[in-house]
Design a protein around this motif. Structure first.
Motif, short mmCIF file in Angstrom:
data_model
loop_
_atom_site.label_atom_id
_atom_site.label_comp_id
_atom_site.label_asym_id
_atom_site.label_seq_id
_atom_site.Cartn_x
_atom_site.Cartn_y
_atom_site.Cartn_z
N SER A 137 -8.68 10.86 4.64
CA SER A 137 -8.69 10.56 3.21
C SER A 137 -9.74 9.52 2.86
O SER A 137 -10.38 9.61 1.81
CB SER A 137 -7.30 10.12 2.72
N LEU A 138 -9.94 8.55 3.72
CA LEU A 138 -10.98 7.55 3.49
C LEU A 138 -12.36 8.19 3.49
O LEU A 138 -13.19 7.92 2.63
CB LEU A 138 -10.89 6.47 4.57
N TYR A 139 -12.59 9.07 4.45
CA TYR A 139 -13.86 9.80 4.52
C TYR A 139 -14.05 10.65 3.27
O TYR A 139 -15.12 10.60 2.64
CB TYR A 139 -13.89 10.67 5.78
N ASN A 140 -13.04 11.43 2.90
CA ASN A 140 -13.15 12.31 1.73
C ASN A 140 -13.40 11.53 0.45
O ASN A 140 -14.20 11.94 -0.39
CB ASN A 140 -11.89 13.18 1.60
N LYS A 141 -12.72 10.40 0.31
CA LYS A 141 -12.88 9.57 -0.89
C LYS A 141 -14.31 9.07 -1.03
O LYS A 141 -14.89 9.11 -2.12
CB LYS A 141 -11.92 8.38 -0.81
N HIS A 142 -14.90 8.61 0.05
CA HIS A 142 -16.23 8.01 -0.02
C HIS A 142 -17.35 9.02 0.13
O HIS A 142 -18.46 8.77 -0.35
CB HIS A 142 -16.35 6.91 1.03
N GLN A 143 -17.10 10.12 0.79
CA GLN A 143 -18.15 11.11 0.99
C GLN A 143 -18.64 11.67 -0.34
O GLN A 143 -19.83 11.88 -0.53
CB GLN A 143 -17.63 12.25 1.90
N VAL A 144 -17.73 11.87 -1.24
CA VAL A 144 -18.06 12.40 -2.57
C VAL A 144 -19.01 11.45 -3.30
O VAL A 144 -19.96 11.88 -3.95
CB VAL A 144 -16.77 12.60 -3.40
N LYS A 145 -18.78 10.15 -3.17
CA LYS A 145 -19.59 9.13 -3.86
C LYS A 145 -20.79 8.66 -3.04
O LYS A 145 -21.57 7.85 -3.53
CB LYS A 145 -18.72 7.91 -4.18
N HIS A 146 -20.88 9.10 -1.79
CA HIS A 146 -21.93 8.64 -0.87
C HIS A 146 -21.87 7.13 -0.68
O HIS A 146 -22.89 6.43 -0.70
CB HIS A 146 -23.33 9.06 -1.35
N THR A 147 -20.65 6.64 -0.49
CA THR A 147 -20.44 5.21 -0.26
C THR A 147 -19.74 5.03 1.08
O THR A 147 -19.31 6.00 1.71
CB THR A 147 -19.56 4.60 -1.37
N HIS A 148 -19.63 3.79 1.49
CA HIS A 148 -18.89 3.46 2.72
C HIS A 148 -17.66 2.64 2.34
O HIS A 148 -17.65 1.96 1.30
CB HIS A 148 -19.79 2.68 3.68
N PRO A 149 -16.66 2.67 3.16
CA PRO A 149 -15.42 1.96 2.83
C PRO A 149 -15.58 0.45 2.84
O PRO A 149 -16.43 -0.09 3.55
CB PRO A 149 -14.45 2.41 3.94
N LEU A 150 -14.75 -0.19 2.05
CA LEU A 150 -14.72 -1.64 1.99
C LEU A 150 -13.87 -2.18 3.14
O LEU A 150 -13.09 -1.45 3.76
CB LEU A 150 -14.13 -2.09 0.65
N LEU A 151 -14.00 -3.47 3.38
CA LEU A 151 -13.28 -4.12 4.47
C LEU A 151 -11.78 -3.86 4.40
O LEU A 151 -11.16 -3.51 5.40
CB LEU A 151 -13.57 -5.62 4.46
N ASP A 152 -11.19 -4.02 3.21
CA ASP A 152 -9.73 -3.83 3.10
C ASP A 152 -9.33 -2.38 3.34
O ASP A 152 -8.25 -2.12 3.89
CB ASP A 152 -9.21 -4.35 1.76
N GLU A 153 -10.18 -1.42 3.00
CA GLU A 153 -9.86 -0.02 3.25
C GLU A 153 -9.90 0.31 4.75
O GLU A 153 -9.04 1.01 5.28
CB GLU A 153 -10.86 0.89 2.53
N ILE A 154 -10.90 -0.25 5.43
CA ILE A 154 -10.99 -0.05 6.88
C ILE A 154 -9.80 -0.72 7.56
O ILE A 154 -9.19 -0.14 8.46
CB ILE A 154 -12.32 -0.61 7.43
N SER A 155 -9.47 -1.91 7.13
CA SER A 155 -8.35 -2.65 7.70
C SER A 155 -7.05 -1.88 7.52
O SER A 155 -6.23 -1.78 8.46
CB SER A 155 -8.25 -4.02 7.05
N THR A 156 -6.84 -1.32 6.35
CA THR A 156 -5.62 -0.54 6.08
C THR A 156 -5.58 0.71 6.97
O THR A 156 -4.54 1.02 7.56
CB THR A 156 -5.57 -0.13 4.59
N ALA A 157 -6.70 1.41 7.10
CA ALA A 157 -6.75 2.60 7.94
C ALA A 157 -6.51 2.22 9.40
O ALA A 157 -5.85 2.95 10.14
CB ALA A 157 -8.08 3.31 7.78
N LEU A 158 -7.03 1.09 9.80
CA LEU A 158 -6.86 0.63 11.17
C LEU A 158 -5.39 0.33 11.48
O LEU A 158 -4.88 0.66 12.54
CB LEU A 158 -7.73 -0.62 11.42
#
Length: 159
Positions: A137-158
């Protein structure tokens, strides 16, 4: 014919998985780990692996093993020995993931918190036979916008 389609599906899945994981980060610490282990002398660090503190850390949940030292004291090689030991010890246990980063003063540009956590997330995900929903879901969310996840998003996924 069915086997051919199954093989193609597996190959497509593996390719997609690789694309997703490389999207998080291209940084790979495995070559450094391999190099450190290759350069160590046989038996180096065995005293640490045999120590009561290390054994207690190994057997206790949610603990930190803190090993400070001056530059050149051998912290990096000892770290590589510990990582090698853990990876070997838990290789057949799918409930335990081993992930690590090596920080280097000369590579500070690669060592922002987002990069370090993304590397840990990538390593732990590589050890799974599937992509967790949080990663997809993190990949799909950002792939559409061509962005990378923020620190808190990576931390949550981790987590």
């Amino acid at each position: 014919m069915e086997r051919l389609h199954e093989r193609q599906d597996v190959q497509e899945h593996q390719h997609h998985r690789k694309v997703v994981l490389n999207w998080f980060t291209l940084i790979n610490y495995a070559p450094q780990q391999h190099d450190f282990i290759r350069r160590r002398q046989q038996g180096t660090g065995q005293w640490l692996l045999d120590s009561a503190k290390f054994q207690a850390w190994l057997e206790t949940n949610k603990q930190t093993l803190f090993c400070p030292g001056i530059p050149g004291a051998g912290k990096t090689i000892l770290t590589a020995v510990v990582i090698d030991n853990l990876a070997t010890r838990f290789a057949d246990d799918p409930t335990i993931g081993v992930a690590y980063v090596y920080c280097n003063f000369q590579r500070q540009h690669e060592q922002k918190a987002e990069d370090l956590l993304a590397s840990l997330l990538k390593q732990l995900t590589q050890g799974l036979s599937f992509l967790p929903n949080s990663v997809k879901s993190l990949y799909n969310k950002h792939q559409v916008k061509h962005t990378h996840p923020l620190l808190d998003e990576i931390s949550t996924a981790l987590q």
